[in-house]
Design a protein around this motif. Structure first.
Motif, PDB file in Angstrom:
ATOM      1  N   TYR A 169      18.861   6.054  -6.269  1.00  0.00           N
ATOM      2  CA  TYR A 169      20.132   6.601  -6.758  1.00  0.00           C
ATOM      3  C   TYR A 169      20.113   8.101  -6.508  1.00  0.00           C
ATOM      4  CZ  TYR A 169      20.761   2.045  -8.856  1.00  0.00           C
ATOM      5  OH  TYR A 169      20.916   0.697  -9.022  1.00  0.00           O
TER       6      TYR A 169
ATOM      7  N   GLU B   7      25.403  17.088 -10.172  1.00  0.00           N
ATOM      8  CA  GLU B   7      25.541  15.635 -10.186  1.00  0.00           C
ATOM      9  C   GLU B   7      26.191  15.229  -8.873  1.00  0.00           C
ATOM     10  OE1 GLU B   7      24.728  13.525 -12.766  1.00  0.00           O
ATOM     11  OE2 GLU B   7      23.863  15.270 -13.770  1.00  0.00           O
TER      12      GLU B   7
ATOM     13  N   ASN C 281      16.257   9.628  -6.047  1.00  0.00           N
ATOM     14  CA  ASN C 281      15.746   9.165  -7.348  1.00  0.00           C
ATOM     15  C   ASN C 281      15.564   7.657  -7.332  1.00  0.00           C
ATOM     16  OD1 ASN C 281      15.961  11.747  -8.633  1.00  0.00           O
ATOM     17  ND2 ASN C 281      18.176  11.463  -8.519  1.00  0.00           N
TER      18      ASN C 281
ATOM     19  N   ARG D 139      14.788   3.993  -9.267  1.00  0.00           N
ATOM     20  CA  ARG D 139      14.876   3.330 -10.572  1.00  0.00           C
ATOM     21  C   ARG D 139      14.637   1.842 -10.426  1.00  0.00           C
ATOM     22  NH1 ARG D 139      20.190   5.891 -13.375  1.00  0.00           N
ATOM     23  NH2 ARG D 139      19.196   5.111 -15.237  1.00  0.00           N
TER      24      ARG D 139
ATOM     25  N   CYS E  99      17.769  -0.364 -14.793  1.00  0.00           N
ATOM     26  CA  CYS E  99      17.383  -0.794 -16.137  1.00  0.00           C
ATOM     27  C   CYS E  99      16.393   0.165 -16.782  1.00  0.00           C
ATOM     28  CB  CYS E  99      16.835  -2.213 -16.107  1.00  0.00           C
ATOM     29  SG  CYS E  99      15.398  -2.411 -15.090  1.00  0.00           S
ATOM     30  N   ASP E 100      16.201   1.330 -16.186  1.00  0.00           N
ATOM     31  CA  ASP E 100      15.268   2.296 -16.762  1.00  0.00           C
ATOM     32  C   ASP E 100      15.648   3.663 -16.221  1.00  0.00           C
ATOM     33  OD1 ASP E 100      13.192   3.099 -18.266  1.00  0.00           O
ATOM     34  OD2 ASP E 100      11.732   1.713 -17.395  1.00  0.00           O
ATOM     35  N   LYS E 101      14.995   4.702 -16.758  1.00  0.00           N
ATOM     36  CA  LYS E 101      15.315   6.015 -16.208  1.00  0.00           C
ATOM     37  C   LYS E 101      14.550   6.245 -14.896  1.00  0.00           C
ATOM     38  CE  LYS E 101      12.594   8.683 -19.523  1.00  0.00           C
ATOM     39  NZ  LYS E 101      11.461   8.254 -19.903  1.00  0.00           N
ATOM     40  N   ASP E 102      14.812   7.410 -14.262  1.00  0.00           N
ATOM     41  CA  ASP E 102      14.168   7.698 -12.973  1.00  0.00           C
ATOM     42  C   ASP E 102      12.649   7.586 -13.075  1.00  0.00           C
ATOM     43  OD1 ASP E 102      16.636   8.286 -12.067  1.00  0.00           O
ATOM     44  OD2 ASP E 102      16.360  10.458 -12.012  1.00  0.00           O
TER      45      ASP E 102
ATOM     46  N   SER F  88       9.378   9.054 -12.296  1.00  0.00           N
ATOM     47  CA  SER F  88       9.026  10.419 -11.888  1.00  0.00           C
ATOM     48  C   SER F  88       7.695  10.469 -11.143  1.00  0.00           C
ATOM     49  CB  SER F  88       8.999  11.350 -13.090  1.00  0.00           C
ATOM     50  OG  SER F  88       7.945  10.968 -13.927  1.00  0.00           O
TER      51      SER F  88
END
Ligand SMILES: Cc1cc2nc3c(=O)[nH]c(=O)nc-3n(C[C@H](O)[C@H](O)[C@H](O)COP(=O)(O)OP(=O)(O)OC[C@H]3O[C@@H](n4cnc5c(N)ncnc54)[C@H](O)[C@@H]3O)c2cc1C
Length: 463
Positions: free
Chosen positions: A221, A269, A311, A313, A325-328, A330
């Protein structure tokens, strides 16, 4: 059908360094890149910083690789004949909350083994970098932070891989991958290729390549960064400057190896798929940057561009759609759904710094899987093109008497000669952009208006 031991998909920094590292083993290696040249994806639009490793979670693979990579960078650039400058950096804090962020980064950095890292007072920061316009409260000082030209580094790794026997198919898109017994069949617009292992380094499209063989599990993303490049004749700071703000790292200012100042703002963004730089952002970014250093002026901007960050995910299926279904993620995602298929996915900052480390890791993983022996003939040294504008008067005269085309300067802003452009074409530059990426033509104040026509004429003759 041609067959190889390992196929590397994608010729960005990661693909080029992976291909180079594979050459250290007895492996028949192929690099496939859909563009006509290497390093035309994320690897050509980034902040060019060789990070020291205080940003990363202690003990993580990213932290270990970054610290190791930074320590090795002088030697790497010496092997590949690429310029690298340790400018040192200041992470500037202007409020109390950010002071605490700096303290945390100092703790992380010390745990990770970053050398000579310390917090300095605002006065000391001004002494270290006299071009700061406002005194910060405190700053995290790191002498080891460096800068390198990212695409020249990638091209150097690519040339070294070719020199060591790697084959390359440029201008070739991978359209599908199938499994046939123990081999992978890679489908392109033209021929099919068989290989025993695949290393997916397709950057922003690494999820698409993975999905050619496996169900969606991870997706990219993107978000965007804005960049401004300032004329090298304008005054500029000597150190790399990061601005810490309550929302995170805001502006980054990098005096590049070429001598330009590069400004990055990473807080945009991504609206739609359009990551191009919006002209109305120029004044806003310059005003923001002037709070850090008033050397920055709109009059000295020679270029602006947008860049995309991949990014990554995890996704899950909801109805007919896959949704995050989760954040980036890292950490570095080194995804290996089966032993013969490795993806280096969503590799963001510090992917440039760690390209060599990631390449070593990927190559060793596949060499172990294929029980490949060491290639004792591997030659790590690559020689770059001799640059007339880096030489003393005496050296220049010697070079010109051996090769008179060195006296014919085509790129007036950067002082680049016909002889250098001829060599860039001989080494694989197919268009004006390819020459620019190898030599820095059209990167000066005129942005190519004086030299690009002559270079395109040379390409017609020399290609
Ligand atoms: C804004 C920004 C700033 C950054 N700043 C820094 C920094 O200062 N320091 C640092 O250490 N790191 C930095 N990074 C990270 C670094 O730039 C990246 O990690 C690195 O360039 C990733 O390289 P790559 O090879 O994965 O991707 P890419 O360079 O995008 O290469 C992927 C290649 O795969 C090819 N490809 C895709 N699909 C196919 C297909 N189907 N068939 C064939 N080829 C295909 C593409 O054409 C492309 O050439 C930054 C990243 C961004 C976005």
């Amino acid at each position: 059908m041609k067959s190889f031991d390992v196929a590397v998909i994608g010729g960005g920094l990661l693909g080029c360094f992976t291909a180079r590292s594979l050459c250290r083993y007895e492996l028949k290696t192929l690099l496939i890149e859909r563009q006509e040249d290497v390093c035309r994806g994320i690897s050509r639009a980034n902040s060019a910083i060789v990070y020291p490793g205080y940003d990363n979670k202690p003990g993580s693979l990213k932290a270990q690789m970054t610290v190791r990579a930074n320590a090795y960078f002088d030697r790497l650039c010496d092997e590949l004949d690429v310029e690298f400058i340790r400018r040192g950096s200041l992470l500037l804090s202007y409020d109390e909350d950010c002071d605490r962020v700096l303290e945390k980064k100092l703790r992380h950095g010390l745990e990770n083994g970053v050398p000579e890292l310390c917090i300095v007072s605002g006065e000391k920061a001004m002494e270290l970098e006299p071009k700061l316009s406002t005194m910060p409260r405190t700053a995290l000082y790191c002498p080891g932070t460096g800068t390198v030209n990212p695409w020249q580094l990638g091209i150097a790794a690519y040339e070294n891989a070719l020199q060591n026997g790697c084959e390359a198919m440029l201008g070739t898109s991978v359209l599908g991958i199938e499994k046939s017994n123990d081999s992978y069949i890679i489908k392109t617009e033209g021929e099919e290729i068989s290989c025993k292992a695949v290393i997916n380094c397709a950057g922003l499209y690494a999820d698409k390549v993975r999905e050619m063989l496996f169900p969606p599990e991870l997706r990219i993303y993107p978000d965007a960064s804005d960049f401004l490049v300032f004329d090298k004749c304008a005054p500029r700071p000597e150190m790399i400057l990061f601005e810490e703000r309550p929302k995170g790292k805001a502006l980054t200012l990098v005096p590049t190896v070429e001598g330009n100042l590069l400004l990055e703002s990473s807080l945009r963004e991504l609206e739609s798929a359009d990551f191009a730089f919006k002209a109305e952002r120029r004044a806003e970014l310059v005003a923001q940057a002037r709070a850090i250093t008033d050397t920055v002026s709109e009059d000295n901007i020679i270029r602006s561009f947008g860049a995309v960050r991949p990014n990554l995910r995890y996704v899950k299926k909801v109805g007919n759609e896959y949704v995050p279904c989760d954040k980036d993620i890292s950490s570095f995602a080194l995804d290996r759904p089966e032993p013969g298929f490795l993806s280096l996915m969503g590799i963001k900052t510090p992917g440039l710094s760690c390209a060599n480390e990631l390449g070593i890791y990927a190559a060793k993983t596949m060499a172990d899987y294929l029980s490949a022996g060491e290639n004792k003939a591997f030659e790590p040294k690559r020689r770059g093109i001799s640059r007339i504008n880096k030489l003393s008067k005496q050296e220049r005269e010697a070079l010109i008497s051996a090769e008179p085309d060195y006296a014919d300067i085509i790129c007036l802003c950067e002082g680049i000669s016909r002889a250098e452009i001829k060599q860039a074409i001989a080494r694989g530059a197919k268009d004006v952009e390819g020459v620019k990426r190898r030599l820095g033509t059209s990167m000066g104040a005129c942005q190519g208006s004086r030299c690009n026509y002559a270079i395109s004429k040379m390409l017609e003759v020399e290609k």
